[in-house]
Design a protein around this motif. Sequence first.
Motif, PDB file in Angstrom:
ATOM      1  N   ASP A 549      55.216  -1.763  33.942  1.00 13.99           N
ATOM      2  CA  ASP A 549      55.457  -0.449  33.339  1.00 13.99           C
ATOM      3  C   ASP A 549      55.095  -0.523  31.858  1.00 13.99           C
ATOM      4  O   ASP A 549      55.666  -1.330  31.110  1.00 13.99           O
ATOM      5  CB  ASP A 549      56.926  -0.052  33.478  1.00 13.99           C
ATOM      6  CG  ASP A 549      57.334   0.196  34.910  1.00 13.99           C
ATOM      7  OD1 ASP A 549      56.447   0.293  35.780  1.00 13.99           O
ATOM      8  OD2 ASP A 549      58.550   0.304  35.172  1.00 13.99           O
ATOM      9  N   LEU A 550      54.164   0.333  31.449  1.00 15.85           N
ATOM     10  CA  LEU A 550      53.722   0.359  30.059  1.00 15.85           C
ATOM     11  C   LEU A 550      53.915   1.758  29.473  1.00 15.85           C
ATOM     12  O   LEU A 550      53.961   2.757  30.199  1.00 15.85           O
ATOM     13  CB  LEU A 550      52.243  -0.024  29.949  1.00 15.85           C
ATOM     14  CG  LEU A 550      51.900  -1.518  29.858  1.00 15.85           C
ATOM     15  CD1 LEU A 550      52.149  -2.185  31.202  1.00 15.85           C
ATOM     16  CD2 LEU A 550      50.447  -1.715  29.439  1.00 15.85           C
ATOM     17  N   ARG A 551      53.981   1.809  28.146  1.00 12.97           N
ATOM     18  CA  ARG A 551      54.015   3.088  27.425  1.00 12.97           C
ATOM     19  C   ARG A 551      53.520   2.860  26.005  1.00 12.97           C
ATOM     20  O   ARG A 551      53.516   1.713  25.512  1.00 12.97           O
ATOM     21  CB  ARG A 551      55.423   3.667  27.409  1.00 12.97           C
ATOM     22  CG  ARG A 551      56.433   2.861  26.608  1.00 12.97           C
ATOM     23  CD  ARG A 551      57.835   3.412  26.757  1.00 12.97           C
ATOM     24  NE  ARG A 551      58.804   2.686  25.945  1.00 12.97           N
ATOM     25  CZ  ARG A 551      60.118   2.840  26.024  1.00 12.97           C
ATOM     26  NH1 ARG A 551      60.625   3.689  26.896  1.00 12.97           N
ATOM     27  NH2 ARG A 551      60.930   2.152  25.240  1.00 12.97           N
ATOM     28  N   TYR A 552      53.091   3.931  25.362  1.00 10.06           N
ATOM     29  CA  TYR A 552      52.813   3.839  23.935  1.00 10.06           C
ATOM     30  C   TYR A 552      54.147   3.716  23.205  1.00 10.06           C
ATOM     31  O   TYR A 552      55.150   4.333  23.599  1.00 10.06           O
ATOM     32  CB  TYR A 552      52.074   5.082  23.440  1.00 10.06           C
ATOM     33  CG  TYR A 552      50.642   5.175  23.933  1.00 10.06           C
ATOM     34  CD1 TYR A 552      49.703   4.201  23.619  1.00 10.06           C
ATOM     35  CD2 TYR A 552      50.232   6.261  24.705  1.00 10.06           C
ATOM     36  CE1 TYR A 552      48.398   4.289  24.065  1.00 10.06           C
ATOM     37  CE2 TYR A 552      48.924   6.367  25.154  1.00 10.06           C
ATOM     38  CZ  TYR A 552      48.010   5.373  24.830  1.00 10.06           C
ATOM     39  OH  TYR A 552      46.713   5.466  25.276  1.00 10.06           O
ATOM     40  N   ILE A 553      54.189   2.917  22.158  1.00 11.98           N
ATOM     41  CA  ILE A 553      55.427   2.731  21.408  1.00 11.98           C
ATOM     42  C   ILE A 553      55.884   4.083  20.868  1.00 11.98           C
ATOM     43  O   ILE A 553      55.104   4.833  20.268  1.00 11.98           O
ATOM     44  CB  ILE A 553      55.228   1.716  20.267  1.00 11.98           C
ATOM     45  CG1 ILE A 553      55.038   0.314  20.863  1.00 11.98           C
ATOM     46  CG2 ILE A 553      56.416   1.721  19.309  1.00 11.98           C
ATOM     47  CD1 ILE A 553      54.799  -0.776  19.841  1.00 11.98           C
ATOM     48  N   GLY A 554      57.171   4.400  21.140  1.00 13.93           N
ATOM     49  CA  GLY A 554      57.727   5.684  20.736  1.00 13.93           C
ATOM     50  C   GLY A 554      57.886   6.660  21.887  1.00 13.93           C
ATOM     51  O   GLY A 554      58.613   7.642  21.770  1.00 13.93           O
ATOM     52  N   GLN A 555      57.201   6.389  22.996  1.00 11.36           N
ATOM     53  CA  GLN A 555      57.363   7.237  24.170  1.00 11.36           C
ATOM     54  C   GLN A 555      58.644   6.863  24.917  1.00 11.36           C
ATOM     55  O   GLN A 555      59.163   5.754  24.770  1.00 11.36           O
ATOM     56  CB  GLN A 555      56.167   7.094  25.116  1.00 11.36           C
ATOM     57  CG  GLN A 555      54.887   7.741  24.614  1.00 11.36           C
ATOM     58  CD  GLN A 555      53.759   7.648  25.640  1.00 11.36           C
ATOM     59  OE1 GLN A 555      53.613   6.634  26.316  1.00 11.36           O
ATOM     60  NE2 GLN A 555      52.962   8.696  25.749  1.00 11.36           N
ATOM     61  N   PHE A 556      59.115   7.806  25.756  1.00 11.07           N
ATOM     62  CA  PHE A 556      60.320   7.556  26.541  1.00 11.07           C
ATOM     63  C   PHE A 556      59.991   7.139  27.966  1.00 11.07           C
ATOM     64  O   PHE A 556      60.679   6.315  28.556  1.00 11.07           O
ATOM     65  CB  PHE A 556      61.198   8.814  26.571  1.00 11.07           C
ATOM     66  CG  PHE A 556      62.508   8.615  27.280  1.00 11.07           C
ATOM     67  CD1 PHE A 556      63.548   7.937  26.664  1.00 11.07           C
ATOM     68  CD2 PHE A 556      62.695   9.088  28.565  1.00 11.07           C
ATOM     69  CE1 PHE A 556      64.759   7.742  27.317  1.00 11.07           C
ATOM     70  CE2 PHE A 556      63.899   8.888  29.226  1.00 11.07           C
ATOM     71  CZ  PHE A 556      64.940   8.222  28.595  1.00 11.07           C
ATOM     72  N   ASP A 557      58.947   7.718  28.535  1.00 10.71           N
ATOM     73  CA  ASP A 557      58.599   7.448  29.929  1.00 10.71           C
ATOM     74  C   ASP A 557      57.462   6.438  30.017  1.00 10.71           C
ATOM     75  O   ASP A 557      56.551   6.432  29.196  1.00 10.71           O
ATOM     76  CB  ASP A 557      58.184   8.736  30.643  1.00 10.71           C
ATOM     77  CG  ASP A 557      59.345   9.706  30.752  1.00 10.71           C
ATOM     78  OD1 ASP A 557      60.451   9.255  31.093  1.00 10.71           O
ATOM     79  OD2 ASP A 557      59.146  10.906  30.494  1.00 10.71           O
ATOM     80  N   GLU A 558      57.525   5.598  31.086  1.00 14.91           N
ATOM     81  CA  GLU A 558      56.501   4.584  31.285  1.00 14.91           C
ATOM     82  C   GLU A 558      55.580   4.977  32.435  1.00 14.91           C
ATOM     83  O   GLU A 558      55.886   5.858  33.221  1.00 14.91           O
ATOM     84  CB  GLU A 558      57.137   3.231  31.635  1.00 14.91           C
ATOM     85  CG  GLU A 558      58.194   2.764  30.671  1.00 14.91           C
ATOM     86  CD  GLU A 558      59.582   3.248  31.048  1.00 14.91           C
ATOM     87  OE1 GLU A 558      59.926   3.276  32.235  1.00 14.91           O
ATOM     88  OE2 GLU A 558      60.314   3.629  30.119  1.00 14.91           O
TER      89      GLU A 558
END
Length: 694
Positions: A549-558
């Motif tokens: 599971d990845l996300r851009y730093i600052g996002q809530f959802d992956e």
Amino acid sequence: MSKASSPVGRRVGIDIGGTFTDLFVVEADGTGKIYKSPTTPHDPSEGLLAGLSKAAKANGESLEVFMAGITTIVHGTTIATNAVLTGQGAKTGFVTNEGFRDLLNMRRGIRERQNDSKYGPPAPLVPRDLVGTVHGRIDATGTELVALDEVGVREVAAHFRETGVESIAVSYLWSFLDPGHEQRTAEILAEELPGRFITLSSDVLPQIRAYERHSTTTLNAFVGPKLRGYLANIEKKLTDRGFAGTLLIVQSNGGVMSPQVASDMAVNALMSGPAAAPEAALQYARRHGSQNVITVDMGGTSFDVALVRDGEPLLTSDSEIGGYRVALPMLDIHTVGAGGGSLAWVDSGGILRVGPQSATANPGPACYGRGGTNPTSTDADLVLGYLNPTMFGDGAFDLDVEAARSAIMDKVGTPLGLDLLTAAEGIFRVVNATMAEAINEVSVKRGYDPREFTLVVAGGAGPIHAVAIAQELGIGQVIVPRESSVFCAVGTLLTDLKHMYARTFVSDIAGLEVDKVSAVFREMRTEALDTLRSEKVQEQDIELVFSADLRYIGQFDEIEVELAFDESLTEEDLFKLVADFEAHHEALNGYSMPGEQTELINLRLTALGRTDKPVLQDDEPAGADPQAAAKGPRLAVFGGEQIEVPTFDGLALRRGNYVAGPAIIEQPTTTVVLVKGYGLTVDAQGNYLIEPTN
């Protein structure tokens, strides 16, 4: 019924619904047969055994001989679901860190329905006086800050003993980084409270987000004893009657598991009932070139909808059952109270409504003649001429037309000033609108156009309504399987053993330590292989799929992204992982941010154990003329008018036969209502392919 090639002996798929218990039996010679028996809510095993007895009798065998010939039973069950929805699970205690007593019942701390001032959360599964707190703390790095207070654990156990707690959930903060405190707590509780069901968050859901982890673990404790008791009971009854094969239980993620795994991880069976449908629907749609499928299943109590995109059923880790959060991966199934037994009623404002209340199996619709006086969707279908009163439920009983007419007039027609047929058609249209909106929930509201999907229809009542719904939504291809009435039972035989594992590992990609990630993946792989081997899966039938599971730093959802893994990850693997994440982000959200900092949240593993499955064989072509299956005309309401329409025996229709609407195709356990402007073709396996004629 359909033919299947079967490399093993007799196999049975079972789905226990709110009204009927469905069985699909595949014999050793590949012949598939449908059997239905009324569900027995007080003890579902009775209805299951009644269905097996019916199958044995039809086979000319005693139940014991019939059971001895079964190699595999795959069972979908609503035991766990119903325990949550009715609040009839175990009396549950919850153990967490001192100072965080209310974290479970505070939920996320926000009102789920922001614009509904009257909305309140469901009653807590664990009341506040049964939440025990213990001194001890693991921090966000997995380091022990405060040692576990073992005396405090024993004091909590004493309170649970005094209050009659039957099951216990243990969920400490950051326990997924170090489960030591939870494991020691379980040891003490087992000493103090022998025989109680104990479940740990570090076993059920070892990943970040405290409320989701607390809730999922509590649900496992709440339903665990009931499901464990049911499985022990059904295993004993089956064994006593000669069954010596393998019993498997359908999971919420669409796979199957052994009863032993299900007994410990009951939360995985919360959507066991409808979970087999998407995989089955995909098998039928692929034969007609479609990888995009909307599957609908209209049973006696509910209408279940799921979506398959590019050959993959949609999963979600953000589900709710009865208002309680479940963070384990589950098939994304939307359910509404619109079944054949859904009650039609007039509200205080004079508006006709159908459901969500249901007549259930007892007394059932008014037309069942069992004392029911309230009209249902089935009563309306009967009055409109869609159902044959002498050919219902495989001839189990005749339908009482007069009882249906009286119920509709008393509760709908007279209060609204409508004649009988107008009232019945109103019920039909209202339930159709409810089902169409449910389809929009899984398609339009998630960015998918239902016109680009094939509608695969299941349930005994589904094919009555499906073509009218497809017409309303502009869906151009509808498939009604010959085994539609026992669709989920069929689907159970098409599924694989599936176990899903997750570990939280928070790190920005730039500073990721690949050796540590590789070690976690190897640990999950070992656990997965041990579980599959315990279920007697051969090495060549095991498939492991790793993801993150990845996300851009600052996002809530992956976003979950698949990655290749053997023994260790490399820098090149990480570059590809980020590139794939950005491509997924672009597809889902319409944009990506190349070069923006990315972080890893969870590591995941899906472990599959491939099972033998029936393979449907083609029938011989029989030409387009369906007259050999014609049964004569019947009065029925189409387009607001009562007209004579041709009816056909569905079991007598053969490959290539073509029927133009309006028409009615009858089978002992289901009915297809074909409206004007649509044509039906019988495909090579005896299923019905329905498409517009203009």
